[in-house]
Design an enzyme around this catalytic site. Structure first.
Site, PDB file in Angstrom:
ATOM      1  N   GLU A   1      33.681   3.227  69.228  1.00  0.00           N
ATOM      2  CA  GLU A   1      34.304   3.346  70.430  1.00  0.00           C
ATOM      3  C   GLU A   1      34.990   4.746  70.821  1.00  0.00           C
ATOM      4  OE1 GLU A   1      36.596  -0.102  71.754  1.00  0.00           O
ATOM      5  OE2 GLU A   1      34.940  -1.367  70.879  1.00  0.00           O
TER       6      GLU A   1
ATOM      7  N   GLU B   1      38.344  -4.190  65.550  1.00  0.00           N
ATOM      8  CA  GLU B   1      39.556  -3.950  65.714  1.00  0.00           C
ATOM      9  C   GLU B   1      40.535  -5.145  65.203  1.00  0.00           C
ATOM     10  OE1 GLU B   1      40.406  -2.710  69.762  1.00  0.00           O
ATOM     11  OE2 GLU B   1      39.406  -0.709  69.492  1.00  0.00           O
TER      12      GLU B   1
END
Ligand code: FCB
Length: 443
Positions: A353, A169
């Protein structure tokens, strides 16, 4: 309650897994790990709810065999875990921590013994304090430090991991942490944010290049994507949503795949990027073997008067999770098809995720998290939809194996398929875990 789909509804070689990250579960106090910026950020009043930290977390450092058994018994194929830079190199550079390397070595062997594919992430947010003292992600040399760390760790476990992601991320590492100041190191500064954006991308590029040079394979990166919706049909709202999409999504995908930054990002950040940034774009744009997408929600974006980026998030009408995030599975199928078409072509895509925090209640020895089962089911349906539309999606990892340290929100937000009692540290599979195990069972 069961899922409405099962393994047989997906391609033969489709992988199912669960994800975690080191600081969120291991217990950073154990095993000679160095201090990280999360240890100091959480020690500063006001940054983290109840000032909770990851010193003990789920004590995965000692309980990992039990945790791997849970993954195997859930009929998962793969485990996405991360290594802590500060556990491997307590000072960020220099002498490795032998105990830390031994830990990841045993963990990987443990996965292989159970037939689980080890999916490693090199950085899920533990900047060693010794490096954050020097400026962390804003320091011009941070990409070199990161590439060195990558080689130290991969030299030990790279022969046995199934896949390796450089960064988890990019947006969180840079914008959330250096512009919004919500995550460590809690900086709110446009120049620091711009440098962090560029440096974390360059770190990805350099580490990928270095690992490739050392013969490591199946290398990728993990992007978190959020679907941006203009609040109304005005030109101003469209522009605000495009700016949000640029900063959140296109800056990182564009740099990693095309070697470019989007116009709406350069409009505000170009003056603050490191001098000569254009010369780094070729290094950032490395050939990759796969792409990871973390997806949770969408955001409704409104324009505001004020300095760049001149926008704000406003609440939307859809049902929300415990994080206040709207549930919008359509965004996942959108991104899976869009990323393949616009950036990554035929490269395998993995949902690395996806999951929700819920108001879980432990009653009579069970957690009936039917809302989580519905969330997972709806997002798996979105994955099927993307596959039907031609997206090369090859796997899905639920966030998360177990309840853990949800960063600035501490232990109150529960994302696990497995409940964790943070006093006794006892694990208890929730209804969602049992539903996944049934859906993934092989005949
Ligand atoms: C993602 C993070 C992960 C977890 C989930 C809920 O942004 O990668 O560590 O916090 O959100």
């Amino acid at each position: 309650m069961t899922l409405n789909r099962s393994r047989k509804d997906f391609p033969e070689d489709f992988l199912f897994g669960v994800s975690t990250s080191s600081y969120q579960i291991e217990g950073h106090r154990f095993g000679g790990a160095g201090s990280t910026h999360w240890d100091t950020f959480s020690a500063t009043p006001g940054n983290v709810d109840r000032a909770e930290d990851g010193a003990v977390a789920c004590d995965h450092y000692h309980r990992w065999p039990e945790d791997l058994d849970l993954i195997r018994d859930g009929n998962f194929d793969a485990y996405r875990f991360s290594a802590s830079w500060a556990r491997v190199l307590p000072e960020g550079r220099g002498a490795p921590n032998a105990e830390g390397l031994d830990f990841y070595d045993k963990l990987v062997d443990g996965m292989l013994e159970l037939g689980l594919k080890p999916a490693l992430t090199l950085y899920h947010w533990e900047m060693p304090s010794a490096l954050s003292d020097k400026g962390g992600w804003t320091h011009p040399d941070v990409s070199k430090w990161f590439a060195d760390y990558a080689l130290v760790l991969m030299d030990r476990i790279g022969d046995r991991v199934w896949s390796t992601a450089t960064i988890n991320e990019f947006w969180c590492v840079s914008w959330l942490s250096h512009f919004l100041g919500i995550h460590a190191p809690g900086v709110r500064d446009i120049r620091a944010a711009s440098r962090a954006i560029h440096n974390v991308l360059l770190a990805h590029g350099r580490a990928t290049q270095a690992m490739r040079g050392a013969g490591h394979e199946n290398l990728g990166a993990v992007f978190n994507l959020e679907y941006a919706v203009p609040v109304d049909d005005t030109v101003e709202a469209a522009h605000a949503a495009a700016t949000y999409d640029a900063i959140f999504n296109r800056t990182f995908l564009g740099a990693a795949f095309d070697g470019t930054y989007p116009e709406e990002m350069l409009a505000g950040l170009a003056p603050h990027l490191p001098a000569g940034w254009e010369g780094d774009m070729a290094t950032i744009r490395q050939p990759l073997d796969w792409v990871g997408i973390n997806y949770y929600t969408r955001k409704i974006i409104a324009p505001v008067d004020g300095p760049y980026p001149a926008l704000e998030e406003v609440p939307g009408p859809l049902p929300k999770t415990d994080m206040g995030w709207e549930i919008y599975p359509e965004g996942l199928s959108h991104f899976l098809t869009h990323v393949a078409r616009t950036y990554s072509g035929d490269l395998p895509l993995y949902v690395t995720e996806n999951g929700m925090a819920g108001p879980d209640v432990l009653r009579d020895g069970a957690v009936e998290d039917t809302d989580r089962i519905a969330y997972l089911d709806a997002h798996l349906a979105a994955v099927q939809d993307a596959i039907a539309r031609g997206a090369p999606v090859k796997g899905y990892f639920a966030w998360s194996l177990m309840d853990n340290y949800e960063w600035a929100l501490g232990y109150a937000k529960r994302f696990g398929l497995v409940h964790v009692d943070f006093h006794s540290l006892e694990r208890l599979p929730k209804a969602s875990y049992h539903a996944m195990a049934r859906a993934l069972a092989r005949p």
